[in-house]
Enzyme design. Structure first.
Site, PDB file in Angstrom:
ATOM      1  N   LYS A 239     -49.905  -0.866  26.662  1.00 20.85           N
ATOM      2  CA  LYS A 239     -48.719  -0.458  27.216  1.00 20.85           C
ATOM      3  C   LYS A 239     -46.924  -1.255  26.199  1.00 20.85           C
ATOM      4  O   LYS A 239     -46.031  -0.736  26.422  1.00 20.85           O
ATOM      5  CB  LYS A 239     -48.963  -1.471  28.169  1.00 20.85           C
ATOM      6  CG  LYS A 239     -49.203  -1.323  28.664  1.00 20.85           C
ATOM      7  CD  LYS A 239     -49.634  -2.213  30.716  1.00 20.85           C
ATOM      8  CE  LYS A 239     -50.582  -1.392  31.413  1.00 20.85           C
ATOM      9  NZ  LYS A 239     -50.863  -2.472  32.528  1.00 20.85           N
ATOM     10  N   ARG A 240     -47.032  -1.807  24.936  1.00 16.18           N
ATOM     11  CA  ARG A 240     -46.315  -3.004  24.360  1.00 16.18           C
ATOM     12  C   ARG A 240     -44.742  -1.734  23.310  1.00 16.18           C
ATOM     13  O   ARG A 240     -43.943  -1.607  23.092  1.00 16.18           O
ATOM     14  CB  ARG A 240     -46.712  -3.694  23.245  1.00 16.18           C
ATOM     15  CG  ARG A 240     -47.762  -3.083  22.093  1.00 16.18           C
ATOM     16  CD  ARG A 240     -47.527  -4.311  21.138  1.00 16.18           C
ATOM     17  NE  ARG A 240     -48.581  -3.709  19.987  1.00 16.18           N
ATOM     18  CZ  ARG A 240     -49.353  -3.731  20.221  1.00 16.18           C
ATOM     19  NH1 ARG A 240     -50.778  -4.280  20.730  1.00 16.18           N
ATOM     20  NH2 ARG A 240     -50.321  -3.704  18.623  1.00 16.18           N
TER      21      ARG A 240
END
Length: 469
Positions: A239-240
């Protein structure tokens, strides 16, 4: 032979970038060869599968335009079929009931690790003839003891696994529910899937699945295991790094074809070409040209591609997606200019549709305030004369079109003996509320006579009130 591919996500979350790329590769391969693309929902993980996740997958596929020819098929609707196949394997002697407890298995693995052996089930229940009272057994596939599995992988080449390295995997849990490696085999067999394109994290499952297929007398499909996508730091995409829901890209103002264009280049290439239309992807894509090494996700390149597709896409098509973003701002696209005309006016300066919607809201919604810095510089006592002259000349125009509007603004500047910017910029702030808009003639043409004159009147009232005292 008609090509048959499948995309088979588990509904335990949203459709993410990696899954979308897999779906795209399967879809392109089927479309290129006039084949069939199947959507299968692998929802046998009853604890983690949700209806919301199923909807997110279907919504993502629809937005991307990856239409499927068959399905969606749900594994939870096929339990009777899996049960029949498990019984067939039991009857053939290719599967058996295992009564080992968790404690027994843990102890076995601990002993193996002590001996520095690879932890694996040792087949101790293979020859058990009596059930263990009070224990609900699992069913294990009896993996061949000798020989090897040869995978002629389209991407990775020849991969050889010795059967002695594989243990007897569980194909049915103690509650009777089938496991992934069983269901995927039965589904691919029943659905006549002949090419399985999937992430290389599944490569470890492939030899087991091939052995089950052979035990059932089925011909294994061709496999293409696609390398993973990495973040900029070399770690697996998360996600990052931007591995968010496909629909988040929609919400962030990306065009679906821009995301598809980006995804097709994550692990596949056609010379040095970077820009592809959907038709070009279908014509040029080939599984043989999938890269062997992992790809790195680059958000800046995706943004660049998005701007390219906004710039060069059919304005009517781009406007179709822009309408959604206008709606998110509380704007009714019927309360102003045609969105396709707005696209043409704004596409050079807007890299996303969110930017375009925000920059274009003034065409549709009344202005209730001005950008403070822009107003302080442009809506002053000095500009009031120019705005008044503009109001009168624009009101007298017989035709509200770009050439006449441009000439009117120039005429006011000449009459007042000031530079064009001294007229155009106060006008821009008056009608848009900010110092940034498309060229002033295009801005006025899109805004229309009624709104333009009303906003000039509003700006002159603002100047009057702000310069009192």
């Amino acid at each position: 032979m008609t090509i048959r591919t499948r995309f088979a996500p588990s509904p335990t979350g949203y459709l993410h970038v990696g899954g979308a790329r897999t779906a795209l590769f399967c879809w392109l391969f089927a479309r290129k060869h006039g084949g069939t693309f199947i959507l299968r929902i692998e929802d046998t993980d009853l604890e983690r599968s949700t209806a919301e996740s199923v909807n997110a997958i279907l919504e993502g596929m629809t937005w991307l335009g990856l239409e499927y020819d068959e399905g969606p098929f749900y594994q939870t609707h096929r339990f009777d079929r899996y049960e029949a196949v498990i019984q067939q394997l039991l009857d053939q002697g290719d599967a058996y009931h295992c009564y080992c407890s968790k404690e027994e298995l843990d102890a076995m693995r601990a002993e193996q690790m002590e001996r520095k052996e690879k932890p694996r089930y040792d087949g101790r229940c293979r020859h058990r003839t009596e059930p263990r009272e009070g224990v609900a057994p699992v069913v294990r596939f009896r993996n061949p003891d000798e020989g090897e599995i040869v995978i002629d992988d389209i991407v990775r080449g020849r991969v050889v696994i010795k059967n002695s390295e594989l243990d007897d995997l569980i194909i049915a849990r103690s509650d009777g529910s089938p496991t992934y490696n069983l269901t995927v085999v039965v589904d691919d067999w029943d659905m006549k899937v002949d090419h399985v394109i999937r992430g290389d994290d599944h490569l470890n499952n492939t030899p087991r699945q091939i052995n089950i297929l052979k035990a059932l007398g089925a011909t294994p499909p061709r496999y293409a295991h696609v390398p993973m996508i990495l973040g900029s730091d070399g770690a697996r995409l998360s996600k990052r790094h931007g591995a968010v829901s496909v629909m988040q890209y929609r919400d962030d103002g990306y065009l679906p074809e821009a995301l598809l264009n980006y995804l097709v280049r994550l692990g596949w290439s056609h010379g040095d070409q970077e820009i592809f239309s959907i038709d070009e992807m279908i014509a040029l894509f080939d599984v043989d040209n999938i890269n062997h090494s992992a790809s790195t996700f680059n958000p800046e390149k995706l943004l660049w591609l998005n701007h390219h597709h906004i710039m060069h896409g059919d304005p009517t098509h781009v406007a179709h997606h822009l309408r959604y973003h206008l709606g998110q701002l509380g704007v009714d696209p019927t309360d102003g200019p045609e969105p396709a005309d707005v696209v043409v006016a704004q596409r050079e300066r807007c890299k996303t549709l969110v930017e375009m919607a925000q920059a274009s809201a003034f065409f549709y919604k009344d202005i209730h305030g001005y950008d403070e810095k822009a107003a302080k510089k442009n809506l002053t006592a000095d500009s009031a004369t120019a705005l008044a002259a503009l109001h009168d000349k624009l009101a007298a125009l017989s035709q509200w079109e770009k050439v006449a509007l441009h000439e009117t603004v120039n005429a006011v500047a000449e009459e007042l003996g000031i530079k064009l910017g001294g007229v155009a910029q106060p006008l821009r702030v008056a009608v848009s509320g900010t110092s940034v808009s498309p060229p002033i003639d295009a801005t006025l043409a899109l805004l229309g006579r009624e709104k333009t004159l009303a906003r000039l009147q509003q700006a002159m009232e603002y100047i009057k009130n702000s310069t009192k005292g």
